[in-house]
Design a protein around this motif. Structure first.
Motif, PDB file in Angstrom:
ATOM      1  N   SER A 233       6.430  49.997  22.609  1.00  0.00           N
ATOM      2  CA  SER A 233       7.297  49.460  23.673  1.00  0.00           C
ATOM      3  C   SER A 233       6.964  48.020  24.016  1.00  0.00           C
ATOM      4  O   SER A 233       7.792  47.309  24.603  1.00  0.00           O
ATOM      5  CB  SER A 233       7.180  50.337  24.925  1.00  0.00           C
ATOM      6  OG  SER A 233       5.824  50.399  25.368  1.00  0.00           O
ATOM      7  N   VAL A 234       5.757  47.578  23.686  1.00  0.00           N
ATOM      8  CA  VAL A 234       5.373  46.181  23.929  1.00  0.00           C
ATOM      9  C   VAL A 234       4.756  45.627  22.650  1.00  0.00           C
ATOM     10  O   VAL A 234       4.265  46.371  21.796  1.00  0.00           O
ATOM     11  CB  VAL A 234       4.371  46.027  25.092  1.00  0.00           C
ATOM     12  CG1 VAL A 234       4.963  46.529  26.389  1.00  0.00           C
ATOM     13  CG2 VAL A 234       3.055  46.734  24.785  1.00  0.00           C
ATOM     14  N   ASP A 238       3.923  40.233  24.634  1.00  0.00           N
ATOM     15  CA  ASP A 238       3.856  40.826  25.975  1.00  0.00           C
ATOM     16  C   ASP A 238       2.410  40.966  26.437  1.00  0.00           C
ATOM     17  O   ASP A 238       2.091  40.712  27.602  1.00  0.00           O
ATOM     18  CB  ASP A 238       4.512  42.212  25.973  1.00  0.00           C
ATOM     19  CG  ASP A 238       5.945  42.177  25.485  1.00  0.00           C
ATOM     20  OD1 ASP A 238       6.745  41.421  26.049  1.00  0.00           O
ATOM     21  OD2 ASP A 238       6.254  42.922  24.535  1.00  0.00           O
ATOM     22  N   SER A 272       8.190  38.604  36.181  1.00  0.00           N
ATOM     23  CA  SER A 272       9.407  39.040  35.504  1.00  0.00           C
ATOM     24  C   SER A 272       9.285  38.835  34.007  1.00  0.00           C
ATOM     25  O   SER A 272       8.395  38.125  33.520  1.00  0.00           O
ATOM     26  CB  SER A 272      10.616  38.249  36.031  1.00  0.00           C
ATOM     27  OG  SER A 272      10.442  36.859  35.780  1.00  0.00           O
ATOM     28  N   VAL A 274       8.699  38.669  30.149  1.00  0.00           N
ATOM     29  CA  VAL A 274       7.558  38.864  29.265  1.00  0.00           C
ATOM     30  C   VAL A 274       6.231  38.851  30.016  1.00  0.00           C
ATOM     31  O   VAL A 274       5.246  39.417  29.557  1.00  0.00           O
ATOM     32  CB  VAL A 274       7.568  37.783  28.158  1.00  0.00           C
ATOM     33  CG1 VAL A 274       7.228  36.411  28.725  1.00  0.00           C
ATOM     34  CG2 VAL A 274       6.630  38.137  27.023  1.00  0.00           C
ATOM     35  N   TYR A 276       5.620  40.304  32.894  1.00  0.00           N
ATOM     36  CA  TYR A 276       5.414  41.530  33.665  1.00  0.00           C
ATOM     37  C   TYR A 276       5.620  42.792  32.825  1.00  0.00           C
ATOM     38  O   TYR A 276       5.258  43.886  33.232  1.00  0.00           O
ATOM     39  CB  TYR A 276       6.377  41.543  34.858  1.00  0.00           C
ATOM     40  CG  TYR A 276       6.041  42.566  35.919  1.00  0.00           C
ATOM     41  CD1 TYR A 276       4.965  42.375  36.779  1.00  0.00           C
ATOM     42  CD2 TYR A 276       6.801  43.731  36.061  1.00  0.00           C
ATOM     43  CE1 TYR A 276       4.655  43.313  37.760  1.00  0.00           C
ATOM     44  CE2 TYR A 276       6.505  44.668  37.037  1.00  0.00           C
ATOM     45  CZ  TYR A 276       5.424  44.450  37.887  1.00  0.00           C
ATOM     46  OH  TYR A 276       5.121  45.369  38.854  1.00  0.00           O
ATOM     47  N   ARG A 277       6.200  42.638  31.620  1.00  0.00           N
ATOM     48  CA  ARG A 277       6.599  43.796  30.832  1.00  0.00           C
ATOM     49  C   ARG A 277       5.414  44.708  30.511  1.00  0.00           C
ATOM     50  O   ARG A 277       5.512  45.928  30.602  1.00  0.00           O
ATOM     51  CB  ARG A 277       7.279  43.340  29.544  1.00  0.00           C
ATOM     52  CG  ARG A 277       7.987  44.470  28.781  1.00  0.00           C
ATOM     53  CD  ARG A 277       8.769  43.906  27.608  1.00  0.00           C
ATOM     54  NE  ARG A 277       9.817  43.014  28.069  1.00  0.00           N
ATOM     55  CZ  ARG A 277       9.984  41.750  27.666  1.00  0.00           C
ATOM     56  NH1 ARG A 277       9.156  41.234  26.785  1.00  0.00           N
ATOM     57  NH2 ARG A 277      10.968  41.018  28.134  1.00  0.00           N
ATOM     58  N   SER A 280       4.341  46.618  33.654  1.00  0.00           N
ATOM     59  CA  SER A 280       5.306  47.671  33.964  1.00  0.00           C
ATOM     60  C   SER A 280       5.096  48.876  33.049  1.00  0.00           C
ATOM     61  O   SER A 280       5.100  50.028  33.499  1.00  0.00           O
ATOM     62  CB  SER A 280       6.732  47.132  33.807  1.00  0.00           C
ATOM     63  OG  SER A 280       7.686  48.140  34.059  1.00  0.00           O
ATOM     64  N   SER A 281       4.873  48.618  31.754  1.00  0.00           N
ATOM     65  CA  SER A 281       4.602  49.707  30.806  1.00  0.00           C
ATOM     66  C   SER A 281       3.289  50.396  31.122  1.00  0.00           C
ATOM     67  O   SER A 281       3.168  51.628  31.010  1.00  0.00           O
ATOM     68  CB  SER A 281       4.576  49.168  29.372  1.00  0.00           C
ATOM     69  OG  SER A 281       5.841  48.697  28.979  1.00  0.00           O
TER      70      SER A 281
END
Length: 551
Positions: A233-234, A238, A272, A274, A276-277, A280-281
């Motif tokens: 997912s990343v 990221d 926000s 890239v 924070y991705r 968040s994951s």
């Protein structure tokens, strides 16, 4: 002192793996370019930071606008550490040289068989239907293009995994496992050509083809043509941006006396995309809620997980343990996902474990999670690399060169990059907490002279100034003239790598647009400089090449 966050300094900080226009960094607050090996800042931030004498803008010593400007420099310095100090970063940093070095013999053979013709990709497209697969020219071109693109596929796959959907359609793409195998074996071959030709201590990459061939023959997913492609997912972009941004947030948080909130950072657009991705994951995969403060054990654990994810050990510095799980063992995005799930399933106690940001906490938590995914920890890797540097004659000599910055001419960029990687690993072995949570140690109560010395030692080697030109950093303990010589040699090779890349895949004439490096020379002078080193390596001037369209 004005404590208001300034969006003109902090917002829209941006970095990309490939971008054409870097000069003066006018399109970004700060940028580390991993293909030009340079750290850039926007000119107005340079002027603000001219007042910072010690290397770290400490809270209480400077106004908050300078602190914010320094946080951008700090963010980009973390990117330099990622590329010069982490295992994934070292491999990526050397893919650019690898694409030239792995093909050196074949490129010279191409000149003998075909002549100086550019580009090789265009020539192949023009003649592919007419060749005999047994033809020497065809075989030479096939090796060049496959080697080049396998490494290219590897880079894109680990940096931005979603690109696999596009490049998997390329006729030169075989499988993710094959790309990983070629990239890693090329990396080891590059190091061995400089330091360990008999593979006495480096992993025995000359034997890996047997294990990967078995996987392909047995149709193991991920290792044969047409097999499924599993995507995390990343990706590494990221992970890198998450580490740099959250280290920056912690620096600002502690420099501000603990008075900044998530809302403050969110308002500035710092949480926000890239940046924070990965976090968040992390929250989703560890089954966690976002904590109340950036100074939370959960955020500290997030930064530790990122450090573990970007420092695989299979294939380097250790041997490959299990070929069938090689992708999962070394892909940073997959490692990140596995580590997060291990937190949720086996070690939820780690969510509240890191409260002191200490090296003992780093050691215990990293060992638990590394054991959970059945991989050596980053400190075990650092220990082995440090042992090499103190016991292997070739690396003892290398570190003597590094101490004076007087490097041997042969493969000079590889010697320089690898020596700084070793220096970083040795210091990380002694101070893992500093490199895992640098924002905590650059501001507030943990900011110290020892941390300042570590930061200064590992600042980027090559930086721009307000004029947009690139300069070597100043070392207080090294001869300035030797550092300048090393800088000049390094970028002569970088230009050659660039011209080699153009030769293989770029249509049209060679470009000598090296304004990103310096504005002090004319285009004719830059062309003469770049072409002279290329001629030294390949025995022919770029100006003597024929372009396919002109044939």
């Amino acid at each position: 002192m004005d404590l208001k966050l300034n969006k003109n300094i902090l917002r829209d900080q941006w970095a990309s793996e490939y971008t054409e226009d870097y000069r003066s960094c006018l399109n970004a607050r700060g940028l580390y370019d991993s293909m030009q090996f340079v750290l850039r800042l926007r000119p107005d931030l340079h002027h603000l930071l001219d007042r910072v004498e010690s290397g770290i803008a400490k809270s209480g010593d400077y106004d908050f606008e300078t602190i914010q400007a320094f946080s951008t420099y700090f963010h980009e310095t973390v990117h330099w550490w990622q590329h010069s100090g982490s295992i994934s970063g070292l491999i990526l940093s050397l893919t650019y040289p690898s694409q030239a070095h792995i093909n050196h013999a074949e490129l010279k053979r191409y000149i003998e068989l075909t002549g100086p013709v550019k580009s090789i990709a265009a020539y192949n497209r023009l003649n592919a239907k007419e060749v005999n697969p047994g033809d020497e020219e065809f075989k030479t071109i096939n090796v060049i293009l496959n080697n080049f693109h396998d490494i290219e596929f590897f880079k894109y796959r680990v940096i931005v995994p979603g690109t696999a959907r596009q490049f998997s359609l390329d006729p030169l793409f075989e499988s993710v496992g094959h790309s990983f195998f070629i990239a890693y074996s090329s990396f080891i071959n590059l190091l061995s050509s400089c330091f360990d030709r008999e593979l006495e201590f480096l992993p025995k990459a000359d034997e890996w083809h047997k294990g990967f061939r078995d996987l392909s023959d047995n149709k193991v997913d991920g290792y044969f043509y047409g097999s499924n492609i599993e995507l995390p997912s990343v990706g590494l972009k990221d992970i890198y941006e998450g580490q740099a941004r959250f280290s920056q947030l912690q620096y600002l948080y502690f420099a501000y006396g603990g008075n900044l909130t998530w809302d403050d950072f969110d308002e500035m657009g710092m949480l926000s995309g890239v940046y924070y991705r990965a976090f968040s994951s992390f929250l989703e995969l560890t089954e966690s809620e976002r904590p109340e403060s950036i100074d939370s054990p959960l955020v500290a654990l997030f930064l530790l997980v990122l450090d573990l994810a970007m420092n695989p050990s299979d294939g380097f510095p250790f041997e490959i343990m299990h070929y069938e799980s090689f992708i999962e063992s070394v892909d940073p995005g997959i490692r990140f996902m596995f580590l997060c799930r291990m937190v949720a399933l086996r070690h939820p106690e780690l969510k509240g474990y890191i409260t002191e940001y200490s090296s003992s906490e780093y050691f215990e938590a990293s060992k638990l999670l590394s054991d959970a995914i059945v991989c050596p920890s980053p400190l075990e890797s650092a220990s082995l690399i440090s042992e090499w540097s103190e016991n292997k004659p070739s690396l003892i000599k290398l570190m003597e060169e590094e101490s004076t910055f007087d490097f041997s001419d042969e493969n000079q960029p590889i010697r320089l990059i690898f020596s700084r990687f070793i220096r970083y690993q040795k210091d990380k072995l002694k101070n893992p907490a500093f490199f895992c949570w640098p924002g905590v140690y650059a501001a507030g109560t943990k900011c110290s002279e020892a941390g300042l010395r570590l930061f200064n030692e590992h600042e980027a080697l090559f930086k721009d100034k307000p004029d947009g030109d690139i300069y070597p950093r100043v070392f207080p303990d090294k001869n300035k003239e030797l550092v300048q010589v090393a800088f000049d040699k390094f970028y002569s090779w970088v230009a050659t790598y660039d011209l080699c890349r153009q030769w293989i895949i770029n249509d049209g004439d060679f470009s000598y647009d090296y304004w990103w490096l310096t504005s002090k020379y004319s285009m004719d002078e830059l062309e003469a400089w770049a072409s002279s080193h290329f001629e030294f390596v390949f025995g022919v001037k770029p100006q003597n090449f024929k372009v396919v369209a002109d044939l």
